[in-house]
Design an enzyme around this catalytic site. Structure first.
Site, PDB file in Angstrom:
ATOM      1  N   GLY A  11      27.050  -4.787  -2.175  1.00  0.00           N
ATOM      2  CA  GLY A  11      25.513  -4.673  -2.787  1.00  0.00           C
ATOM      3  C   GLY A  11      25.693  -5.581  -3.841  1.00  0.00           C
ATOM      4  O   GLY A  11      26.629  -6.633  -3.966  1.00  0.00           O
ATOM      5  N   CYS A  12      24.949  -5.263  -4.959  1.00  0.00           N
ATOM      6  CA  CYS A  12      24.710  -6.060  -6.330  1.00  0.00           C
ATOM      7  C   CYS A  12      26.286  -5.971  -6.692  1.00  0.00           C
ATOM      8  O   CYS A  12      26.791  -4.793  -6.960  1.00  0.00           O
ATOM      9  CB  CYS A  12      23.746  -5.378  -6.958  1.00  0.00           C
ATOM     10  SG  CYS A  12      23.848  -5.647  -8.823  1.00  0.00           S
ATOM     11  N   PHE A  13      26.756  -6.868  -7.207  1.00  0.00           N
ATOM     12  CA  PHE A  13      28.030  -6.717  -7.805  1.00  0.00           C
ATOM     13  C   PHE A  13      27.988  -5.777  -9.033  1.00  0.00           C
ATOM     14  O   PHE A  13      29.197  -5.270  -9.308  1.00  0.00           O
ATOM     15  CB  PHE A  13      28.790  -7.951  -8.031  1.00  0.00           C
ATOM     16  CG  PHE A  13      28.029  -9.124  -8.609  1.00  0.00           C
ATOM     17  CD1 PHE A  13      27.336  -8.980  -9.722  1.00  0.00           C
ATOM     18  CD2 PHE A  13      27.914 -10.524  -8.047  1.00  0.00           C
ATOM     19  CE1 PHE A  13      26.388 -10.095 -10.280  1.00  0.00           C
ATOM     20  CE2 PHE A  13      27.119 -11.441  -8.484  1.00  0.00           C
ATOM     21  CZ  PHE A  13      26.336 -11.460  -9.549  1.00  0.00           C
ATOM     22  N   CYS A 155      23.073  -1.782 -11.201  1.00  0.00           N
ATOM     23  CA  CYS A 155      22.193  -1.636 -10.006  1.00  0.00           C
ATOM     24  C   CYS A 155      21.772  -0.328  -9.795  1.00  0.00           C
ATOM     25  O   CYS A 155      22.498   0.567  -9.934  1.00  0.00           O
ATOM     26  CB  CYS A 155      23.132  -2.343  -8.841  1.00  0.00           C
ATOM     27  SG  CYS A 155      23.540  -3.972  -9.203  1.00  0.00           S
TER      28      CYS A 155
END
Length: 157
Positions: A11-13, A155
Site C-alpha cells: 500500500g502507501c509506502f 497513511c
C-alpha cells in the site's frame, strides 16, 4: 557492519515505512518505486496506475540483529495481504502487496513464509502477495521521504 536490503510494497509506502523503522536492526529505510517499466518515474507517473511500479520501502537491515524472516513476519502484520491491488482507500496496482527479492535465499524464504501464513488460517481470505525479483529501485521524491514528512503523517489503512 554489513547490511542487507529488503524491499516491500504494502500500500502507501508511508504506513509500512513507519512500521519497519521501529524494528530493531533496521538501519535505514527509503520510500520509492519498483517493478515498472518507466525510467525514473515520478509519484504522478506511478499514480496513473499505468507504469507497473509499486510504492515500496527499501529496508537496509543488519542481519546480525534482525533476519529477513523476521522482517517477513512483521510485514504480514503491517498490511492486509489478502486485498488485490489495494490497501484501505488506496486502489491500483501501485498499492499491491509485493515482496521484491534480492537473491535466491530471500525468494525461498519469502515463498515459504507466504505459504505458511496462507495455510495458517490467520486471514479469512487467501494471500495475494506477489513475490517478484527486485529490479531498479527509484527513490521517491524528497517530500515522500520519512525525514521530510510532517510529524505524524502516515497513511490511513
Amino acid at each position: 557492519m554489513e547490511t542487507q536490503k529488503a524491499t516491500f510494497g504494502g500500500g502507501c509506502f508511508w504506513g509500512i515505512e513507519a512500521a519497519f523503522r521501529r524494528i530493531e536492526g533496521v538501519v535505514d529505510t527509503c520510500a520509492g518505486y519498483m517493478g515498472g517499466d518507466l525510467e525514473n518515474p515520478s509519484y504522478e507517473d506511478v499514480c496513473t496506475d499505468m507504469t507497473g511500479h509499486a510504492e515500496v520501502v527499501q529496508v537496509d537491515f543488519d542481519p546480525e540483529v534482525v533476519s529477513f524472516a523476521d522482517l517477513l513476519e512483521s510485514f504480514w502484520h503491517m498490511h492486509d495481504p489478502t486485498t488485490l491491488n489495494r490497501q484501505g482507500p488506496d486502489v491500483g496496482t501501485q498499492y499491491r502487496s509485493v515482496i521484491f527479492v534480492h537473491d535466491d535465499k530471500q525468494e525461498n524464504e519469502a515463498v515459504a513464509s507466504r505459504n505458511a501464513v496462507d495455510q495458517s488460517g490467520r486471514f479469512a481470505a487467501p494471500i495475494v502477495t506477489r513475490i517478484e525479483k527486485a529490479s531498479q529501485f527509484w527513490r521517491a521524491e524528497e517530500y515522500h521521504q520519512f525525514e521530510n514528512r510532517p510529524s505524524g503523517a502516515s497513511c490511513k489503512i
